[in-house]
Design an enzyme around this catalytic site. Sequence first.
Site, PDB file in Angstrom:
ATOM      1  N   LYS A   2       0.837  -1.211   0.000  1.00 28.78           N
ATOM      2  CA  LYS A   2       0.000   0.000   0.000  1.00 28.78           C
ATOM      3  C   LYS A   2       0.869   1.257   0.000  1.00 28.78           C
ATOM      4  O   LYS A   2       0.587   2.204  -0.745  1.00 28.78           O
ATOM      5  CB  LYS A   2      -0.934   0.004   1.209  1.00 28.78           C
ATOM      6  N   THR A   3       1.907   1.263   0.804  1.00 32.66           N
ATOM      7  CA  THR A   3       2.774   2.438   0.878  1.00 32.66           C
ATOM      8  C   THR A   3       3.517   2.639  -0.436  1.00 32.66           C
ATOM      9  O   THR A   3       3.599   3.760  -0.944  1.00 32.66           O
ATOM     10  CB  THR A   3       3.770   2.298   2.045  1.00 32.66           C
ATOM     11  N   SER A   4       4.039   1.571  -0.997  1.00 31.04           N
ATOM     12  CA  SER A   4       4.766   1.681  -2.265  1.00 31.04           C
ATOM     13  C   SER A   4       3.859   2.169  -3.383  1.00 31.04           C
ATOM     14  O   SER A   4       4.240   3.034  -4.185  1.00 31.04           O
ATOM     15  CB  SER A   4       5.364   0.326  -2.648  1.00 31.04           C
ATOM     16  N   ASP A  26       0.388   5.102   9.087  1.00 26.46           N
ATOM     17  CA  ASP A  26       0.972   3.820   9.484  1.00 26.46           C
ATOM     18  C   ASP A  26       1.967   4.019  10.631  1.00 26.46           C
ATOM     19  O   ASP A  26       2.950   4.751  10.473  1.00 26.46           O
ATOM     20  CB  ASP A  26       1.679   3.201   8.283  1.00 26.46           C
TER      21      ASP A  26
END
Length: 85
Positions: A2-4, A26
């Site tokens: 999700k972050t990437s 996060d």
Amino acid sequence: GKTSLSASLALQFARAGHTTLLVSTDPAHSLCDSLDQDVSGGSPVQIEGVDYPLWAMEIDPEVEREKFKAYTSGDGRKAVDSVAG
């Protein structure tokens, strides 16, 4: 992932000329790792090493929730009500 994915999408928007703010809630601070830059202070930080209007920040959702509760329990309640309708 999700972050990437979020970081990649934010970069694409910034490359297209859109001033972009990437925000993560996060607690693992993985956005700092992905960007190889400290963005954990709770305020927007301009991303170094790119010529695009890209900013990022990590916030602690618990801290921000408490700040919002404190704000809306006083005079801030009127401001929230006027926006929220």
